[in-house]
Design a protein around this motif. Structure first.
Motif: not given
Ligand code: ACO
Ligand code: OAA
Length: 371
Positions: A240-243, A250-256
């Motif tokens: 739920x949080x990530x979706x 919002x950028x998910x930290x630690x990805x990309x």
């Protein structure tokens, strides 16, 4: 003139320190997987600065040199005591302390190669002492002096905690240092090279690089990964949080990653370390939650974890405070910055690109009283 936003894909220099080709990371030709599994951090630093692995005698004398240079002048430590401790981020403290260090080095502005190499040893050796001293001072504790005879990794944990680490922690921390040591022309390394290409001094180059590493799109991401894990709190709540975050852009930290599109080769090592260490601490929930987030972000967005994602749960499991994660990145990456600074000096040309002007043309001057 045309430009590429963020200089994406632009080859801005040649370098023989490290390379990323087809998703494979090497330090001077040595695959990161081999180094992560086998090398000590001291060997890697030697490799980055000398373009070859040391033999036994060379390694022992280099390790001793680092160990003996680790003490930081009292003035630099005392200045940290005067910082508004509860408001200062450790990366800001580090940036200021490294700049301050230059004031107490008589050869700070000497530019010959030997002096620059001596300064490289001093910076590599003293930055861990600064990071750990600040971490302790703000807890109301006295800094712990570096101990000769310990490995670089063990000495860091010793100065941080006041006791020597167990073998598992030392090995894990050494591996994390090896993995973070260099990474081609990342933002902080580029910053260091731009700075010293004006023929400014090594301390200025490292101070600038610390400033660049601090940002959340670069080294600052690892601390923010831990904040996210804390905020989510439970694997069940991850989806739920990530979706929701992705919906809100919002950028998910630690990805990309700017360069790796098929995955960061360092992430698998940190993932395995996270699995092992969280098992040892009995807090597998951090690993489980990280794996869950990894799956969701990959499925939803096609983005893969970078070096900062699993390093968060690794450092947390080693009992390290969360805002010390990025300074630890600096403790390791200073080796790469220094290698690039030495390489830049050896064949220097001012780095001065152009900008495509997009403002208005032919404006007419209006006197102050008429504006
Ligand atoms: C040690 C290191 O420095 S590793 C990187 C550490 N930084 C982070 O982990 C922060 C999160 N990641 C990011 O911000 C980026 O992926 C970066 C900065 C690492 C790379 O950025 P870039 O190559 O410039 O990609 P950019 O930011 O332009 O993103 C391209 C697209 O992917 C999206 N995207 C990229 N990363 C992420 C992310 N982590 N979460 C969500 N979306 C992302 C962007 O929103 C953008 O989408 P859009 O085209 O719909 O606008
Ligand atoms: O190369 C980059 O852009 C960022 C990175 O992964 C690093 O500095 O380790």
């Amino acid at each position: 003139m045309s430009h590429t936003k963020g200089l994406e894909g632009i080859v801005a220099t040649t370098s023989q320190v490290s390379s990323i080709v087809d998703g494979v990371l090497t330090y001077h030709g040595y695959n990161i997987d081999d180094l992560a599994d086998n090398a000590t951090f001291e060997e890697v630093v030697y490799l980055l600065w000398n373009y070859r692995l040391p033999n036994k005698e060379e390694l022992s004398s280099f390790s001793k040199e680092l160990s003996q240079a680790a003490t930081v002048p009292d003035e630099v430590i005392d200045q940290m005591r005067s910082f508004p401790i509860d408001k200062v981020h450790p990366m800001a403290a580090l940036r200021t302390a490294v700049s301050n260090l230059a004031l107490f080095d008589e050869e700070a502005d000497e530019m010959d190669e030997e002096a620059n190499r001596r300064k490289a040893v001093k910076l590599q050796a003293k930055i861990p002492t600064i990071v750990t001293a600040f971490a302790r001072i703000r807890q109301g504790k006295d800094p712990v002096a570096p101990k000769e005879g310990l490995s670089f990794a063990a000495n860091f944990l010793y100065m941080l905690n006041g006791e020597e680490p167990d073998e598992t922690s030392e090995k894990a921390f050494n591996k994390a240092l090896v993995i973070h040591a260099d990474h081609e022309l990342n933002a902080s390394t580029f910053t260091a090279r731009v700075c010293v290409a004006t023929l400014s001094d090594v301390y200025s180059g490292i101070t600038s690089a610390i400033g660049a590493l601090k940002g959340p799109l670069h080294g600052g991401a690892n601390e923010r990964v831990m904040s996210m894990l804390n905020e989510i709190g439970d694997s069940e709540k991850a989806e739920e949080y990530i979706k929701k975050a992705l919906e809100n852009k919002v950028k998910i930290m630690g990805f990309g990653h700017r360069v790796y599109k098929d995955g960061d080769p360092r992430a698998k090592h940190l993932k395995e370390m996270s699995r092992q260490l969280t098992e040892v601490t009995g807090e597998s929930k951090w690993y489980d939650m990280s794996v869950k987030i990894d799956e969701i972000v990959t499925n939803e967005k096609g983005l893969l974890p970078n070096v900062d994602f699993y390093s968060a749960s690794v450092y947390h499991s080693l009992g390290i405070e969360h805002d010390i994660f990025t300074p630890i990145f600096a403790v390791s990456r200073v080796s790469g910055w220094l290698a690039h600074i030495l390489e830049q000096y050896a064949d220097n040309r001012l780095i001065r690109p152009r900008a495509e002007y997009t403002g208005p043309e032919k404006q007419e001057w209006v006197p102050l009283e008429k504006r």
